[in-house]
Write a protein that holds these residues in place. Structure first.
Motif, PDB file in Angstrom:
ATOM      1  N   LEU A  73      17.466 -54.484 -76.203  1.00 28.57           N
ATOM      2  CA  LEU A  73      16.321 -54.189 -75.483  1.00 28.57           C
ATOM      3  C   LEU A  73      15.845 -53.244 -76.260  1.00 28.57           C
ATOM      4  O   LEU A  73      16.231 -52.171 -77.140  1.00 28.57           O
ATOM      5  CB  LEU A  73      16.491 -53.444 -74.213  1.00 28.57           C
ATOM      6  N   CYS A  74      14.132 -53.158 -76.444  1.00 29.00           N
ATOM      7  CA  CYS A  74      13.279 -52.416 -77.107  1.00 29.00           C
ATOM      8  C   CYS A  74      12.155 -52.140 -76.284  1.00 29.00           C
ATOM      9  O   CYS A  74      11.773 -52.615 -75.167  1.00 29.00           O
ATOM     10  CB  CYS A  74      13.099 -52.815 -78.386  1.00 29.00           C
ATOM     11  N   PRO A 128       9.312 -53.556 -71.805  1.00 24.26           N
ATOM     12  CA  PRO A 128      10.460 -53.965 -72.335  1.00 24.26           C
ATOM     13  C   PRO A 128      10.401 -55.261 -73.104  1.00 24.26           C
ATOM     14  O   PRO A 128       9.536 -56.024 -72.642  1.00 24.26           O
ATOM     15  CB  PRO A 128      11.410 -53.864 -71.147  1.00 24.26           C
ATOM     16  N   ALA A 129      10.989 -55.102 -73.932  1.00 27.19           N
ATOM     17  CA  ALA A 129      11.141 -56.778 -74.663  1.00 27.19           C
ATOM     18  C   ALA A 129      12.591 -56.663 -75.460  1.00 27.19           C
ATOM     19  O   ALA A 129      13.179 -55.593 -75.223  1.00 27.19           O
ATOM     20  CB  ALA A 129      10.313 -56.709 -75.882  1.00 27.19           C
ATOM     21  N   ARG A 130      12.973 -57.696 -76.126  1.00 32.58           N
ATOM     22  CA  ARG A 130      14.118 -58.041 -76.764  1.00 32.58           C
ATOM     23  C   ARG A 130      13.812 -58.128 -78.389  1.00 32.58           C
ATOM     24  O   ARG A 130      12.803 -58.634 -78.705  1.00 32.58           O
ATOM     25  CB  ARG A 130      14.781 -59.156 -76.310  1.00 32.58           C
ATOM     26  N   LEU A 131      14.618 -57.582 -79.160  1.00 32.56           N
ATOM     27  CA  LEU A 131      14.364 -57.600 -80.673  1.00 32.56           C
ATOM     28  C   LEU A 131      14.962 -58.855 -81.153  1.00 32.56           C
ATOM     29  O   LEU A 131      15.819 -59.558 -80.743  1.00 32.56           O
ATOM     30  CB  LEU A 131      15.281 -56.743 -81.274  1.00 32.56           C
ATOM     31  N   ALA A 132      14.073 -59.441 -82.024  1.00 30.79           N
ATOM     32  CA  ALA A 132      14.440 -60.828 -82.859  1.00 30.79           C
ATOM     33  C   ALA A 132      15.436 -60.674 -83.888  1.00 30.79           C
ATOM     34  O   ALA A 132      16.138 -61.535 -84.287  1.00 30.79           O
ATOM     35  CB  ALA A 132      13.183 -61.619 -82.959  1.00 30.79           C
ATOM     36  N   VAL A 133      15.363 -59.376 -84.391  1.00 39.28           N
ATOM     37  CA  VAL A 133      16.288 -59.135 -85.482  1.00 39.28           C
ATOM     38  C   VAL A 133      16.907 -57.922 -85.489  1.00 39.28           C
ATOM     39  O   VAL A 133      16.770 -57.005 -84.574  1.00 39.28           O
ATOM     40  CB  VAL A 133      15.285 -59.108 -86.892  1.00 39.28           C
ATOM     41  N   LEU A 170       4.755 -60.869 -80.998  1.00 41.18           N
ATOM     42  CA  LEU A 170       5.195 -60.984 -79.581  1.00 41.18           C
ATOM     43  C   LEU A 170       5.185 -62.372 -78.896  1.00 41.18           C
ATOM     44  O   LEU A 170       4.164 -62.880 -79.064  1.00 41.18           O
ATOM     45  CB  LEU A 170       4.804 -59.972 -78.666  1.00 41.18           C
ATOM     46  N   ALA A 171       6.287 -62.792 -78.522  1.00 43.08           N
ATOM     47  CA  ALA A 171       6.275 -64.279 -77.729  1.00 43.08           C
ATOM     48  C   ALA A 171       7.444 -64.596 -76.986  1.00 43.08           C
ATOM     49  O   ALA A 171       8.357 -63.456 -76.908  1.00 43.08           O
ATOM     50  CB  ALA A 171       6.605 -65.160 -78.916  1.00 43.08           C
ATOM     51  N   ARG A 172       6.993 -65.318 -76.026  1.00 50.79           N
ATOM     52  CA  ARG A 172       7.940 -65.700 -74.735  1.00 50.79           C
ATOM     53  C   ARG A 172       8.992 -66.462 -75.360  1.00 50.79           C
ATOM     54  O   ARG A 172       8.504 -67.409 -75.930  1.00 50.79           O
ATOM     55  CB  ARG A 172       7.355 -65.750 -73.298  1.00 50.79           C
ATOM     56  N   ASN A 173      10.278 -66.138 -75.173  1.00 54.46           N
ATOM     57  CA  ASN A 173      11.216 -67.436 -75.344  1.00 54.46           C
ATOM     58  C   ASN A 173      11.455 -68.564 -74.413  1.00 54.46           C
ATOM     59  O   ASN A 173      10.661 -68.400 -73.065  1.00 54.46           O
ATOM     60  CB  ASN A 173      12.615 -66.780 -75.524  1.00 54.46           C
ATOM     61  N   VAL A 200       9.917 -61.453 -76.507  1.00 53.08           N
ATOM     62  CA  VAL A 200      10.777 -61.111 -77.797  1.00 53.08           C
ATOM     63  C   VAL A 200       9.685 -60.462 -78.836  1.00 53.08           C
ATOM     64  O   VAL A 200       8.780 -61.333 -79.175  1.00 53.08           O
ATOM     65  CB  VAL A 200      11.355 -62.389 -78.325  1.00 53.08           C
ATOM     66  N   ALA A 201      10.131 -59.332 -79.567  1.00 51.73           N
ATOM     67  CA  ALA A 201       9.512 -58.767 -80.582  1.00 51.73           C
ATOM     68  C   ALA A 201      10.109 -58.868 -81.987  1.00 51.73           C
ATOM     69  O   ALA A 201      11.372 -58.719 -82.156  1.00 51.73           O
ATOM     70  CB  ALA A 201       9.280 -57.609 -80.342  1.00 51.73           C
ATOM     71  N   THR A 202       9.310 -59.453 -82.805  1.00 54.64           N
ATOM     72  CA  THR A 202       9.885 -59.614 -84.388  1.00 54.64           C
ATOM     73  C   THR A 202       8.954 -58.665 -85.292  1.00 54.64           C
ATOM     74  O   THR A 202       7.667 -59.038 -85.548  1.00 54.64           O
ATOM     75  CB  THR A 202       9.613 -61.080 -84.660  1.00 54.64           C
ATOM     76  N   PRO A 203       9.557 -57.749 -85.693  1.00 52.86           N
ATOM     77  CA  PRO A 203       8.840 -56.876 -86.672  1.00 52.86           C
ATOM     78  C   PRO A 203       8.233 -57.712 -87.924  1.00 52.86           C
ATOM     79  O   PRO A 203       8.952 -58.427 -88.291  1.00 52.86           O
ATOM     80  CB  PRO A 203       9.800 -55.831 -86.908  1.00 52.86           C
TER      81      PRO A 203
END
Length: 409
Positions: free
Chosen positions: A398-399, A332-337, A353-356, A362-365
């Motif tokens: 969530l993603c 699991p991760a969270r979307l950034a956008v 992918l990076a930790r906040n 957090v995932a940023t496409p």
């Protein structure tokens, strides 16, 4: 025209071609790193084989220290690799060092910091208990104990455990042989002379790396031009090499210049499927040519790597007899956008992918998801997985993501 099948169904069919793991072979301990254990490994001896000291100090009878303070007489020394040969009787103690065998008669260790010594006499101001600072025989493992289960890829820690259990060789699965064939008139090997309509081949290097990371042996068959005779000759070389898997790169579709499928079918391949409801990677082909499994990966760099992760890696894990070869790689991760609704195909979007600050992934496409972009794939940290017909998503939702770390890509 063949209809598209789901990613799940495609993986199921690919793994069905590897129901039986590859044969066993025995290798020396020093060659076992990264190999998959074929049989449960049991201890050939106990560890430790004798009671020993966990600290530097004095071996004694705990009962002699009960009326503290107590004074005892030193009668010898026990060191690692050199045991005290006598026995401790009431009123006696033996100087002992970490890892040294426990003398007969003694049942505890007083650590040296708690003892005052004068010549051959020691004085303890506090009592010790039986078993203090003592490692019992078999404390780590017992003779005959199962230590490592079959199906595990051996780490350096596992090999060290096998060595401690007195094994000199281990029974593992044979490494899968994977032949890799790049196809297309447009391809030239790195360093070659490029024509005006040609590009440098790179997919074969990524796929070979995945094979090696999975414990297989990669053989590069070079580049075959878009000519039926050249493709058939390359397939023959793969069969002569007794490859367990032939991976072709490009030409798996049915266009005028996509001759790979035709060459393989004419050689006797039983075609399983060649269209998957995924993006990138729709024209992935799977089949069997005798004992050789066929995976035809798309020619675009991103497509070939994504398909190698999703299908080639599990196939090799199955051939090597690893636990749960189809295990879900996502987390699991969270979307950034914000993301729009998805279409009919399962989407695999390259992302950073990076930790906040709260430790949440957090995932940023990446902005451009064109599957031909090699640099974009190289700089990505993983893939955002979006199921077919996914609803629009907002930043913070969530993603699921597949991190590249640990996958050999």
């Amino acid at each position: 025209m063949s209809s598209m099948i789901t990613v799940e169904e495609a993986l199921k069919r690919v793994l069905a071609s590897a129901e039986a793991a590859l044969e066993e072979e025995k290798v020396a301990l020093e060659l076992a790193y990264g190999r998959v254990l074929a049989r449960d490994l049991k201890a050939l001896r106990a560890q430790p084989p004798f009671p020993n000291s966990a600290m530097d100090g004095y071996a004694l009878r705990a009962a002699d220290t009960a009326p503290a303070p107590a004074t005892l007489t030193l009668v010898g020394e026990s060191a690692a690799g050199r045991a005290f040969e006598g026995a401790v009787v009431p009123g006696e103690a033996v100087r002992i060092f970490t890892g040294a065998p426990m003398p007969d008669g003694a049942d505890a260790i007083a650590i040296q910091e708690d003892v005052e010594r004068e010549g051959d006499r020691i004085r303890l101001s506090a009592a010790v208990r039986a078993g203090d600072n003592l490692r019992a025989a078999g404390m780590d493992f017992r003779e005959g104990e199962a230590l490592i289960a079959a199906g595990r890829r051996l780490t350096p820690r596992d090999v060290a455990l096998a060595a401690a259990a007195n094994h000199t060789a281990l029974t593992v699965r044979r490494r899968a042989k994977v032949a890799i064939l790049a196809t297309g008139d447009e391809l030239v090997a790195p360093g070659g002379a490029l024509g005006p309509a040609q590009i440098v081949a790179s997919n074969n290097f990524a796929v070979a790396g995945v094979v090696e990371a999975c414990g297989g042996v990669a053989t590069d068959l070079g580049i075959a031009v878009d000519e039926l005779g050249a493709l058939k000759a390359a397939v023959s070389r793969a069969r002569e090499a007794k490859a367990d898997v032939l991976v072709t790169l490009g030409g798996a579709s049915v266009g005028d210049h996509d001759l790979v499928q035709q060459a393989l079918v004419s050689a006797g391949m039983e075609l399983g499927f060649w269209r998957i409801a995924m993006r990138p990677g729709k024209p992935l082909m799977h089949g069997n040519l005798g004992a050789m499994r066929i995976l035809g990966l798309p020619g675009n760099p991103t497509s070939s790597v994504v398909c190698a992760i999703l299908f080639l890696r599990p196939l090799l894990r199955a051939l090597h007899g690893e636990f749960d070869p189809s295990a879900d790689l996502s987390q699991p991760a969270r979307l950034a956008v914000n993301l729009p609704a998805n279409g009919v195909r399962q989407d695999y979007m390259r992302a950073s992918l990076a930790r906040n600050g709260e430790g949440i992934l957090v995932a940023t496409p990446v902005a451009d998801q064109d599957s031909s972009l090699v640099k974009t794939m190289a700089r990505a940290d993983g893939l955002i997985v979006r199921p077919p017909h996914a609803a629009p998503a907002k930043a913070g939702d969530l993603c699921r993501v597949i991190p590249f770390h640990g996958l050999g890509v």
